[in-house]
Scaffold this active site. Structure first.
Site, PDB file in Angstrom:
ATOM      1  N   HIS A 205       0.845  -1.191   0.000  1.00 49.00           N
ATOM      2  CA  HIS A 205       0.000   0.000   0.000  1.00 49.00           C
ATOM      3  C   HIS A 205       0.875   1.233   0.000  1.00 49.00           C
ATOM      4  O   HIS A 205       1.953   1.228   0.589  1.00 49.00           O
ATOM      5  CB  HIS A 205      -0.916   0.014   1.236  1.00 49.00           C
ATOM      6  CG  HIS A 205      -2.074   0.936   1.080  1.00 49.00           C
ATOM      7  ND1 HIS A 205      -1.992   2.266   1.383  1.00 49.00           N
ATOM      8  CD2 HIS A 205      -3.322   0.711   0.614  1.00 49.00           C
ATOM      9  CE1 HIS A 205      -3.153   2.825   1.115  1.00 49.00           C
ATOM     10  NE2 HIS A 205      -3.980   1.921   0.645  1.00 49.00           N
TER      11      HIS A 205
ATOM     12  N   GLU B  88      -7.721  -5.302  -0.413  1.00 50.98           N
ATOM     13  CA  GLU B  88      -8.243  -6.108  -1.522  1.00 50.98           C
ATOM     14  C   GLU B  88      -8.176  -7.614  -1.253  1.00 50.98           C
ATOM     15  O   GLU B  88      -8.967  -8.372  -1.793  1.00 50.98           O
ATOM     16  CB  GLU B  88      -7.457  -5.819  -2.810  1.00 50.98           C
ATOM     17  CG  GLU B  88      -7.403  -4.360  -3.196  1.00 50.98           C
ATOM     18  CD  GLU B  88      -8.611  -3.898  -3.969  1.00 50.98           C
ATOM     19  OE1 GLU B  88      -9.650  -4.560  -3.874  1.00 50.98           O
ATOM     20  OE2 GLU B  88      -8.508  -2.884  -4.665  1.00 50.98           O
TER      21      GLU B  88
HETATM   22  N1  ACO Z   1       4.092  -7.700  -4.647  1.00 51.93           N
HETATM   23  C1  ACO Z   1       5.418  -7.637  -4.889  1.00 51.93           C
HETATM   24  N2  ACO Z   1       6.163  -6.536  -4.715  1.00 51.93           N
HETATM   25  C2  ACO Z   1       5.523  -5.441  -4.266  1.00 51.93           C
HETATM   26  C3  ACO Z   1       4.145  -5.437  -3.977  1.00 51.93           C
HETATM   27  C4  ACO Z   1       3.425  -6.625  -4.184  1.00 51.93           C
HETATM   28  N3  ACO Z   1       2.126  -6.696  -3.938  1.00 51.93           N
HETATM   29  N4  ACO Z   1       3.786  -4.201  -3.546  1.00 51.93           N
HETATM   30  C5  ACO Z   1       4.902  -3.460  -3.579  1.00 51.93           C
HETATM   31  N5  ACO Z   1       5.945  -4.215  -4.001  1.00 51.93           N
HETATM   32  C6  ACO Z   1       7.320  -3.766  -4.158  1.00 51.93           C
HETATM   33  C7  ACO Z   1       7.541  -3.139  -5.519  1.00 51.93           C
HETATM   34  O1  ACO Z   1       7.946  -4.088  -6.475  1.00 51.93           O
HETATM   35  C8  ACO Z   1       8.615  -2.126  -5.225  1.00 51.93           C
HETATM   36  O2  ACO Z   1       9.844  -2.800  -5.147  1.00 51.93           O
HETATM   37  P1  ACO Z   1      11.169  -2.127  -5.738  1.00 51.93           P
HETATM   38  O3  ACO Z   1      11.305  -0.806  -5.059  1.00 51.93           O
HETATM   39  O4  ACO Z   1      12.217  -3.111  -5.379  1.00 51.93           O
HETATM   40  O5  ACO Z   1      10.924  -1.973  -7.196  1.00 51.93           O
HETATM   41  C9  ACO Z   1       8.289  -1.681  -3.817  1.00 51.93           C
HETATM   42  O6  ACO Z   1       7.567  -2.747  -3.210  1.00 51.93           O
HETATM   43  C10 ACO Z   1       7.455  -0.416  -3.752  1.00 51.93           C
HETATM   44  O7  ACO Z   1       6.400  -0.554  -4.657  1.00 51.93           O
HETATM   45  P2  ACO Z   1       5.660   0.692  -5.277  1.00 51.93           P
HETATM   46  O8  ACO Z   1       4.836   0.248  -6.430  1.00 51.93           O
HETATM   47  O9  ACO Z   1       6.618   1.825  -5.490  1.00 51.93           O
HETATM   48  O10 ACO Z   1       4.755   1.147  -4.121  1.00 51.93           O
HETATM   49  P3  ACO Z   1       3.447   1.939  -4.297  1.00 51.93           P
HETATM   50  O11 ACO Z   1       3.259   2.700  -3.072  1.00 51.93           O
HETATM   51  O12 ACO Z   1       3.393   2.718  -5.561  1.00 51.93           O
HETATM   52  O13 ACO Z   1       2.443   0.726  -4.495  1.00 51.93           O
HETATM   53  C11 ACO Z   1       0.627  -0.640  -4.679  1.00 51.93           C
HETATM   54  C12 ACO Z   1       1.314   0.432  -3.841  1.00 51.93           C
HETATM   55  C13 ACO Z   1       0.365  -0.122  -6.081  1.00 51.93           C
HETATM   56  C14 ACO Z   1      -0.701  -0.984  -4.027  1.00 51.93           C
HETATM   57  C15 ACO Z   1       1.536  -1.903  -4.737  1.00 51.93           C
HETATM   58  O14 ACO Z   1       1.788  -2.360  -3.440  1.00 51.93           O
HETATM   59  C16 ACO Z   1       0.941  -3.011  -5.602  1.00 51.93           C
HETATM   60  O15 ACO Z   1       1.106  -3.017  -6.810  1.00 51.93           O
HETATM   61  N6  ACO Z   1       0.238  -4.020  -4.981  1.00 51.93           N
HETATM   62  C17 ACO Z   1      -0.357  -5.087  -5.709  1.00 51.93           C
HETATM   63  C18 ACO Z   1      -1.679  -4.648  -6.341  1.00 51.93           C
HETATM   64  C19 ACO Z   1      -2.775  -4.407  -5.310  1.00 51.93           C
HETATM   65  O16 ACO Z   1      -2.924  -5.164  -4.329  1.00 51.93           O
HETATM   66  N7  ACO Z   1      -3.554  -3.353  -5.548  1.00 51.93           N
HETATM   67  C20 ACO Z   1      -4.629  -2.917  -4.633  1.00 51.93           C
HETATM   68  C21 ACO Z   1      -4.183  -1.774  -3.814  1.00 51.93           C
HETATM   69  S1  ACO Z   1      -5.292  -1.335  -2.530  1.00 51.93           S
HETATM   70  C22 ACO Z   1      -6.338  -0.160  -3.168  1.00 51.93           C
HETATM   71  O17 ACO Z   1      -6.063   0.567  -4.047  1.00 51.93           O
HETATM   72  C23 ACO Z   1      -7.660  -0.032  -2.592  1.00 51.93           C
END
Ligand code: ACO
Length: 372
Positions: free
Chosen positions: A255, A309
């Site tokens: 998140h 989610e």
């Molecule tokens: N699985 C694997 N790696 C992850 C995940 C995940 N679910 N979430 C974050 N990471 C990693 C990323 O790969 C990144 O790693 P890196 O820096 O080595 O490249 C790091 O953690 C940070 O990720 P970001 O995308 O920069 O973090 P951000 O704050 O933008 O992302 C997000 C949040 C988009 C929800 C992300 O955690 C994600 O893609 N999760 C999976 C999709 C999901 O569950 N979406 C629903 C979100 S809840 C909602 O909107 C109501």
């Protein structure tokens, strides 16, 4: 060169009295009330009223308000027609986006966005989705019932049967938990549109578009796909490792704001235990355990936890919603927050218009078309 906060992370662009997220402590507050208390005790209608008026309604206010919102459950014929003519291949969220636009046009949403507009959109969205779902199954739409709660009536219009108290309350708890969440991407979109002094319908159509992506609202059905693909607990480790090895994300984790467990995930986990089949719930629990371990091993500095989610998928599946209605149902809840933010934005509006750092070329010589 100016410092760029990619994705606007940590950038404060508005004051809000609607919801507060404490990402470090894992707390979510709506207008002063802890989400755990609201999830346990409040109806969706009370929460919508709270967001739009800033205080919880008394009995008389609630009765008047629910009656008024229920009037919008009956869709204008033009909206039903729009739903009917969209191709079968249209995704439910595309149908919702289009039908909400038609609804706002049919109701002639001119002028300053108001609580009436908020009530109309919130009241109508379950009808839009239920009408679409019935028509695509070759069934006639079920007329809404004003004597049922918002959640109960939604399930009733989908199935033609009044749901059990337990099923309706499970859906209602989900709707309460997801009604607002700070300046997430779709809410920000709604506020940007509102800041141009556009109308409420346009703001909500834009918000639905932002919600559609898997990084925001599109994840719960993908969580279910993942759980089905894993199939049984003993497959989880290898399956999840393969996802991470491919550099992909595990749906339902991570998140932008929470650095600990999302408080909504905690409530939804308990709810999933009551609403889903026991084997399915056990599988979800195990997948969660393995995913958290792997994510913490591979990205310890990121502090990735279960997000809203993950267990939403189990709860919405448990109450009997088709997978592709999960994200529209998120919209059916979040519209309460979107509309509240639009109203709040306009109380002290200034056009939201950030800058971009230009990094393209300069001083190129224009070459006429036939010489390129
Ligand atoms: N699985 C694997 N790696 C992850 C995940 C995940 N679910 N979430 C974050 N990471 C990693 C990323 O790969 C990144 O790693 P890196 O820096 O080595 O490249 C790091 O953690 C940070 O990720 P970001 O995308 O920069 O973090 P951000 O704050 O933008 O992302 C997000 C949040 C988009 C929800 C992300 O955690 C994600 O893609 N999760 C999976 C999709 C999901 O569950 N979406 C629903 C979100 S809840 C909602 O909107 C109501």
């Amino acid at each position: 060169m100016a410092q760029i906060a990619k994705g606007l992370e940590g950038v404060v662009v508005a004051d809000t009295a609607l919801s507060h997220i404490d990402g470090e402590r894992g707390r979510l507050i709506y207008c002063g009330y802890d989400i755990g208390d609201l999830a346990a005790h409040a109806t969706f209608e009370e929460v919508a009223y709270l967001l739009w008026h800033g205080h919880l309604p008394n009995r008389a206010e609630l009765a008047e308000f629910t009656g008024e919102m229920a009037r919008y459950r009956t869709l204008p014929p033009a909206v039903v027609e729009v739903i009917r003519v969209l191709p079968d291949s249209a995704e439910p969220l595309e149908v919702l986006r289009t039908a909400v636009s038609a609804f706002a046009a049919a109701l002639d949403f001119k002028g300053h966005p108001s609580v009436t507009h908020a009530m109309a959109l919130t009241g109508s969205m379950p009808s839009i989705m239920a009408t679409f779902d019935r028509l695509r199954r070759g069934l006639p739409p079920v007329p809404p019932r004003a004597d049922l709660s918002h959640a109960s009536n939604y399930l009733y219009m989908l199935t033609g049967e009044v749901p059990s108290e337990q099923r309706a309350r499970a859906l209602e708890t989900y709707l309460v938990l997801t009604a607002d969440h700070g300046l997430n991407a779709s809410t920000f979109t709604a506020r940007v549109i509102a800041s141009t002094l556009s109308d409420m319908g346009s703001a909500i159509v834009g918000a639905i578009g932002a919600l559609k992506g898997p990084l925001h609202g599109g994840a719960p059905a993908l969580v279910l796909d993942m759980l089905r693909a894993i199939g049984k607990p003993e497959n989880a480790e290898a399956w999840l490792k393969a996802v991470l090895d491919r550099g992909e994300r595990i749906m339902g984790f991570g998140h932008r704001v929470y650095r600990t467990e999302d408080p909504r995930a905690r409530v939804l986990r308990a709810l999933a235990e009551r609403t889903s089949e026991i084997e399915f719930f056990k599988l979800a629990l195990h997948v969660e355990d393995v995913a958290l371990r792997l994510l913490h091993e591979r990205k310890p500095e990121r502090r990735i936890y279960t997000n809203v989610e993950f267990y939403s998928a189990a709860v919405l599946h448990g109450v009997g919603l088709p997978d592709d209605l999960f994200t529209p149902t998120f919209a059916i809840s979040r519209v309460a927050g979107w509309t509240a933010h639009v109203i709040e934005q306009l109380k002290d509006n200034r056009l939201i218009r950030p800058d971009a750092e230009y990094v393209g070329p300069m001083n190129l010589t224009f070459v006429p078309l036939d010489q390129r």
